[in-house]
Motif scaffolding. Structure first.
Motif, PDB file in Angstrom:
ATOM      1  N   SER A  66       3.060   4.406   6.310  1.00  0.00           N
ATOM      2  CA  SER A  66       2.557   4.378   4.945  1.00  0.00           C
ATOM      3  C   SER A  66       2.228   5.764   4.432  1.00  0.00           C
ATOM      4  O   SER A  66       2.564   6.127   3.312  1.00  0.00           O
ATOM      5  CB  SER A  66       1.320   3.487   4.863  1.00  0.00           C
ATOM      6  OG  SER A  66       0.769   3.531   3.588  1.00  0.00           O
ATOM      7  N   TRP A  79       4.289  -8.806  -8.179  1.00  0.00           N
ATOM      8  CA  TRP A  79       3.474  -8.435  -7.023  1.00  0.00           C
ATOM      9  C   TRP A  79       3.666  -9.469  -5.923  1.00  0.00           C
ATOM     10  O   TRP A  79       4.006 -10.622  -6.182  1.00  0.00           O
ATOM     11  CB  TRP A  79       1.997  -8.319  -7.403  1.00  0.00           C
ATOM     12  CG  TRP A  79       1.398  -9.581  -7.974  1.00  0.00           C
ATOM     13  CD1 TRP A  79       1.335  -9.935  -9.289  1.00  0.00           C
ATOM     14  CD2 TRP A  79       0.802 -10.658  -7.226  1.00  0.00           C
ATOM     15  NE1 TRP A  79       0.732 -11.163  -9.429  1.00  0.00           N
ATOM     16  CE2 TRP A  79       0.389 -11.624  -8.186  1.00  0.00           C
ATOM     17  CE3 TRP A  79       0.575 -10.891  -5.885  1.00  0.00           C
ATOM     18  CZ2 TRP A  79      -0.241 -12.815  -7.814  1.00  0.00           C
ATOM     19  CZ3 TRP A  79      -0.055 -12.070  -5.499  1.00  0.00           C
ATOM     20  CH2 TRP A  79      -0.452 -13.018  -6.451  1.00  0.00           C
ATOM     21  N   SER A 123       3.536  -6.559   7.498  1.00  0.00           N
ATOM     22  CA  SER A 123       4.025  -5.404   6.748  1.00  0.00           C
ATOM     23  C   SER A 123       5.490  -5.518   6.371  1.00  0.00           C
ATOM     24  O   SER A 123       5.952  -4.811   5.473  1.00  0.00           O
ATOM     25  CB  SER A 123       3.803  -4.122   7.574  1.00  0.00           C
ATOM     26  OG  SER A 123       4.480  -4.202   8.813  1.00  0.00           O
ATOM     27  N   PHE A 160       6.765  -8.322   5.224  1.00  0.00           N
ATOM     28  CA  PHE A 160       6.782  -9.366   4.211  1.00  0.00           C
ATOM     29  C   PHE A 160       7.647 -10.558   4.620  1.00  0.00           C
ATOM     30  O   PHE A 160       8.244 -11.231   3.800  1.00  0.00           O
ATOM     31  CB  PHE A 160       7.236  -8.801   2.857  1.00  0.00           C
ATOM     32  CG  PHE A 160       6.238  -7.835   2.274  1.00  0.00           C
ATOM     33  CD1 PHE A 160       5.254  -8.272   1.402  1.00  0.00           C
ATOM     34  CD2 PHE A 160       6.270  -6.493   2.620  1.00  0.00           C
ATOM     35  CE1 PHE A 160       4.316  -7.385   0.897  1.00  0.00           C
ATOM     36  CE2 PHE A 160       5.330  -5.604   2.117  1.00  0.00           C
ATOM     37  CZ  PHE A 160       4.344  -6.053   1.245  1.00  0.00           C
ATOM     38  N   ARG A 165       2.523 -14.627  -4.551  1.00  0.00           N
ATOM     39  CA  ARG A 165       3.292 -13.707  -5.390  1.00  0.00           C
ATOM     40  C   ARG A 165       3.147 -14.141  -6.833  1.00  0.00           C
ATOM     41  O   ARG A 165       2.781 -15.271  -7.122  1.00  0.00           O
ATOM     42  CB  ARG A 165       4.762 -13.665  -4.977  1.00  0.00           C
ATOM     43  CG  ARG A 165       5.501 -14.987  -5.110  1.00  0.00           C
ATOM     44  CD  ARG A 165       6.966 -14.851  -4.755  1.00  0.00           C
ATOM     45  NE  ARG A 165       7.162 -14.319  -3.416  1.00  0.00           N
ATOM     46  CZ  ARG A 165       8.349 -14.149  -2.832  1.00  0.00           C
ATOM     47  NH1 ARG A 165       9.454 -14.490  -3.486  1.00  0.00           N
ATOM     48  NH2 ARG A 165       8.454 -13.672  -1.619  1.00  0.00           N
ATOM     49  N   TRP A 180      -0.761  -7.360   3.560  1.00  0.00           N
ATOM     50  CA  TRP A 180       0.050  -6.269   3.028  1.00  0.00           C
ATOM     51  C   TRP A 180       0.551  -6.668   1.642  1.00  0.00           C
ATOM     52  O   TRP A 180       0.825  -7.841   1.384  1.00  0.00           O
ATOM     53  CB  TRP A 180       1.214  -5.971   3.963  1.00  0.00           C
ATOM     54  CG  TRP A 180       0.808  -5.232   5.198  1.00  0.00           C
ATOM     55  CD1 TRP A 180       0.940  -3.902   5.445  1.00  0.00           C
ATOM     56  CD2 TRP A 180       0.181  -5.788   6.375  1.00  0.00           C
ATOM     57  NE1 TRP A 180       0.430  -3.585   6.684  1.00  0.00           N
ATOM     58  CE2 TRP A 180      -0.035  -4.715   7.281  1.00  0.00           C
ATOM     59  CE3 TRP A 180      -0.221  -7.070   6.760  1.00  0.00           C
ATOM     60  CZ2 TRP A 180      -0.627  -4.896   8.530  1.00  0.00           C
ATOM     61  CZ3 TRP A 180      -0.804  -7.255   7.997  1.00  0.00           C
ATOM     62  CH2 TRP A 180      -1.009  -6.170   8.871  1.00  0.00           C
ATOM     63  N   TYR A 181       0.681  -5.698   0.754  1.00  0.00           N
ATOM     64  CA  TYR A 181       1.039  -6.017  -0.622  1.00  0.00           C
ATOM     65  C   TYR A 181       1.922  -4.921  -1.203  1.00  0.00           C
ATOM     66  O   TYR A 181       1.969  -3.783  -0.697  1.00  0.00           O
ATOM     67  CB  TYR A 181      -0.218  -6.196  -1.481  1.00  0.00           C
ATOM     68  CG  TYR A 181      -1.076  -4.946  -1.594  1.00  0.00           C
ATOM     69  CD1 TYR A 181      -0.927  -4.060  -2.670  1.00  0.00           C
ATOM     70  CD2 TYR A 181      -2.029  -4.641  -0.630  1.00  0.00           C
ATOM     71  CE1 TYR A 181      -1.699  -2.912  -2.768  1.00  0.00           C
ATOM     72  CE2 TYR A 181      -2.813  -3.493  -0.726  1.00  0.00           C
ATOM     73  CZ  TYR A 181      -2.644  -2.637  -1.788  1.00  0.00           C
ATOM     74  OH  TYR A 181      -3.402  -1.498  -1.877  1.00  0.00           O
ATOM     75  N   ARG A 182       2.600  -5.257  -2.292  1.00  0.00           N
ATOM     76  CA  ARG A 182       3.447  -4.290  -2.998  1.00  0.00           C
ATOM     77  C   ARG A 182       3.732  -4.815  -4.404  1.00  0.00           C
ATOM     78  O   ARG A 182       3.507  -5.982  -4.717  1.00  0.00           O
ATOM     79  CB  ARG A 182       4.753  -4.069  -2.237  1.00  0.00           C
ATOM     80  CG  ARG A 182       5.600  -5.322  -2.065  1.00  0.00           C
ATOM     81  CD  ARG A 182       6.757  -5.098  -1.100  1.00  0.00           C
ATOM     82  NE  ARG A 182       7.538  -6.325  -0.914  1.00  0.00           N
ATOM     83  CZ  ARG A 182       8.527  -6.449  -0.041  1.00  0.00           C
ATOM     84  NH1 ARG A 182       8.860  -5.428   0.746  1.00  0.00           N
ATOM     85  NH2 ARG A 182       9.200  -7.579   0.063  1.00  0.00           N
ATOM     86  N   ARG A 211       6.618  -4.471  -7.916  1.00  0.00           N
ATOM     87  CA  ARG A 211       7.977  -4.143  -8.319  1.00  0.00           C
ATOM     88  C   ARG A 211       8.071  -4.205  -9.831  1.00  0.00           C
ATOM     89  O   ARG A 211       7.573  -5.127 -10.466  1.00  0.00           O
ATOM     90  CB  ARG A 211       8.969  -5.140  -7.706  1.00  0.00           C
ATOM     91  CG  ARG A 211      10.417  -4.903  -8.098  1.00  0.00           C
ATOM     92  CD  ARG A 211      11.310  -5.956  -7.445  1.00  0.00           C
ATOM     93  NE  ARG A 211      12.695  -5.833  -7.847  1.00  0.00           N
ATOM     94  CZ  ARG A 211      13.215  -6.378  -8.938  1.00  0.00           C
ATOM     95  NH1 ARG A 211      12.436  -7.079  -9.749  1.00  0.00           N
ATOM     96  NH2 ARG A 211      14.496  -6.222  -9.229  1.00  0.00           N
ATOM     97  N   THR A 247       3.928   0.314  -0.003  1.00  0.00           N
ATOM     98  CA  THR A 247       3.234  -0.848   0.541  1.00  0.00           C
ATOM     99  C   THR A 247       1.784  -0.497   0.825  1.00  0.00           C
ATOM    100  O   THR A 247       1.482   0.579   1.357  1.00  0.00           O
ATOM    101  CB  THR A 247       3.913  -1.313   1.839  1.00  0.00           C
ATOM    102  OG1 THR A 247       5.232  -1.778   1.541  1.00  0.00           O
ATOM    103  CG2 THR A 247       3.135  -2.441   2.499  1.00  0.00           C
ATOM    104  N   ARG A 253      -2.063  -1.923   2.444  1.00  0.00           N
ATOM    105  CA  ARG A 253      -2.702  -2.865   3.359  1.00  0.00           C
ATOM    106  C   ARG A 253      -4.141  -3.078   2.907  1.00  0.00           C
ATOM    107  O   ARG A 253      -4.821  -2.121   2.506  1.00  0.00           O
ATOM    108  CB  ARG A 253      -2.702  -2.323   4.790  1.00  0.00           C
ATOM    109  CG  ARG A 253      -3.161  -3.364   5.832  1.00  0.00           C
ATOM    110  CD  ARG A 253      -3.493  -2.704   7.156  1.00  0.00           C
ATOM    111  NE  ARG A 253      -4.719  -1.911   7.047  1.00  0.00           N
ATOM    112  CZ  ARG A 253      -5.181  -1.121   8.006  1.00  0.00           C
ATOM    113  NH1 ARG A 253      -4.489  -0.970   9.111  1.00  0.00           N
ATOM    114  NH2 ARG A 253      -6.313  -0.459   7.849  1.00  0.00           N
TER     115      ARG A 253
END
Length: 516
Positions: free
Chosen positions: A16, A85, A91, A93, A99, A126-128, A130, A138, A140
């Motif tokens: 990360s 999201w 990690s 996914f 979501r 874990w998240y992200r 777009r 990413t 945490r």
């Protein structure tokens, strides 16, 4: 919660930190809704990274801000942008949990605050994000323990006062390695000072910030620091502000220099500053400002282990006194009536083993006068003697109160006394004033001790004082709190080794601090 780093989490930390500055364009999941044909967004919308905050047993806030040109207003088109999201148990996914799609609106600087609910307690996630085919770094995060959980441990990092111009945010590199469960930031996230050609790193712009765009640019600059960005992406933060997020030593709607800033002008400045603060912090919608006001005092519980009461010592305070007599005026307030009642109710009815208070400014007495007499810092709790002393009286009947503080740019660890005028009065709690991340730069330690050591005799409640940069790290368990003062060799370089300068401990049921 635990501070131990598993093999999987360690791999994530390393990866990360390495990719935070990069923007991935791979489409790793399909958008949740069809997109209308629009002009593509500029590249690099996730340059400010990601963050999370205010963990609950079943929820956490996820944050990002779309800003491809962060130091020049953000660089986004003047339209609402849909941002997908995703949050998962791993990690990679492969185990998605939730979501959805959030709206990044221009009136909020295209910031995104997602209050994800329905999570499991005491779990890493874990998240992200777009947007328009661009993928964020990413992050945490971690939820708080179950409300009835009574065991385990909690690792908390205490940070404050990060002046871009005074040095690099080097301490965060060590904080990342120490892997706290939560970061508590108690004020001075940015500094409003003008750019200086002689600084280690120069502030953006040409003046202090006054407008919303100027405050956005200043916050964006701070978010570009790689060590700060990496720490935001690796643990949830609990934040509150002090003065430099707006204007040095302001009180309510009164600026430090009312002869230079009219009331209307300062109200406009407050409005801009609070708006930019919300836009750049991982806080809930309850903190959306209403003009020159923002709701920041709040409470978070970590099972039956610890309650964290986060104060706001700026918006509701009386104007600072300018003399000892003024500081003893019983009408002066630091908290305001409503916040004070809220705090006392939370302390006296707490179900937790430890009762933590996040206070932006120092609560224990600082007597600067060597020998007879008193000389106080009037901007700190010393300037509000009656309210502070009454609070110390309340602490006497509170279970294990510990105050976590910033502001001073020094480490000052103290016993809290029921009556600071009487050295023999009962100890009712402990206070850890964390040093600064970078504010003050590398200080001359010999000069510091030559100035401050003579004051120790007039402040017998002080247990440890120091002028290194860094942060404090706490391992909280039912039987006690083990504290470390973590300091880097220097903040004049972005990379520097860190070490433990001091170890202290607070025993459950025994108010006060002792060396470990």
């Amino acid at each position: 919660m635990t501070g131990a780093v598993s093999r999987d989490r360690r791999r994530f930390l390393t990866a990360s930190a390495a990719v935070l500055g990069a923007v991935a364009s791979a489409q790793l999941w399909l958008p949740s809704s069809a997109r209308a044909a629009e002009t593509p967004l500029p590249d690099g919308v996730f340059t400010l990274g990601v963050a999370s905050g205010d963990p609950l047993p079943d929820a956490v806030v996820l944050w990002t801000r779309l800003a491809p040109d962060p130091l020049n207003g953000g660089g986004m088109p003047d339209r609402t942008v849909s941002v997908d999201w995703e949050i998962a148990e791993d990690s990679g996914f492969r185990k998605p949990v939730r979501r959805g799609t959030a709206q990044a609106r221009p009136e909020y600087g295209h910031s995104v605050h997602v209050d994800v609910r329905g999570l499991r307690p005491d779990r890493a996630y874990w998240y992200r994000f777009r947007a328009d085919g661009q993928l964020s770094p990413t992050g945490r995060t971690r939820t708080a323990p179950h409300p009835y959980s009574s065991g385990g441990s909690l690792r908390v990092a205490l940070a404050s006062c990060q002046n871009w111009q005074n040095g690099y945010f080097t301490p965060y590199a060590d904080m990342l390695d120490q892997d706290p469960d939560v970061v508590l930031f108690v004020g001075d996230y940015i500094y409003e000072s003008k750019p200086s050609a002689a600084a280690v790193r120069r502030h953006e712009g040409s003046d202090e910030p006054y407008t919303l765009v100027q405050y956005r640019n200043r916050y964006a600059q701070y978010h570009t620091d790689p060590h700060l960005a990496a720490m935001h992406a690796n643990a949830p933060w609990v934040v509150t502000f002090d003065d430099h997020e707006v204007d040095n030593d302001f009180a309510g709607e009164i600026p430090q220099d009312p002869d230079k800033q009219s009331h209307d002008a300062f109200v406009a400045r407050l409005t801009a500053a609070y708006q930019a603060y919300y836009e750049h912090m991982p806080v809930r919608a309850t903190a959306i400002p209403s003009g020159p006001h923002i709701q920041m005092y709040r409470r978070l519980d970590f099972g039956r282990l610890a309650r964290l009461n986060v104060l706001d010592t700026r918006q509701f305070r009386s104007d600072q006194a300018t003399s000892r007599q003024g500081a003893e005026d019983p009408s002066l307030t630091m908290l305001g009536a409503e916040q004070k009642e809220w705090l006392l109710n939370g302390l006296h009815h707490s179900p937790t083993r430890w009762n933590l208070v996040a206070s932006q400014i120092m609560m224990a007495e600082t007597d600067l006068q060597v020998g007879e007499g008193k000389l106080w810092y009037y901007d700190a709790w010393d300037g509000y003697q009656a309210e502070r002393n009454a609070l110390m009286g309340e602490f006497a009947s509170v279970r294990n109160p510990v105050v976590l503080t910033g502001d001073r740019h020094l480490t000052m660890i103290s016993d809290l006394k029921e009556d600071f005028a009487d050295p023999d009065s009962d100890v009712v709690g402990a206070e850890f004033v964390g040093t600064s991340i970078s504010s003050g730069g590398d200080q001359d330690q010999a000069a510091f001790h030559a100035e401050w050591d003579p004051r120790m005799a007039d402040n017998p409640h002080w247990k440890f004082i120091d002028a290194h940069r860094g942060y404090h790290l706490f391992d909280i368990r039912r039987d006690g709190i083990d504290a470390q003062v973590r300091v880097p060799e220097t903040v004049l370089r972005p990379e520097a080794a860190s070490s433990t300068l001091a170890r202290l401990r607070v025993e459950a049921g025994e108010p006060g601090v002792q060396f470990a």
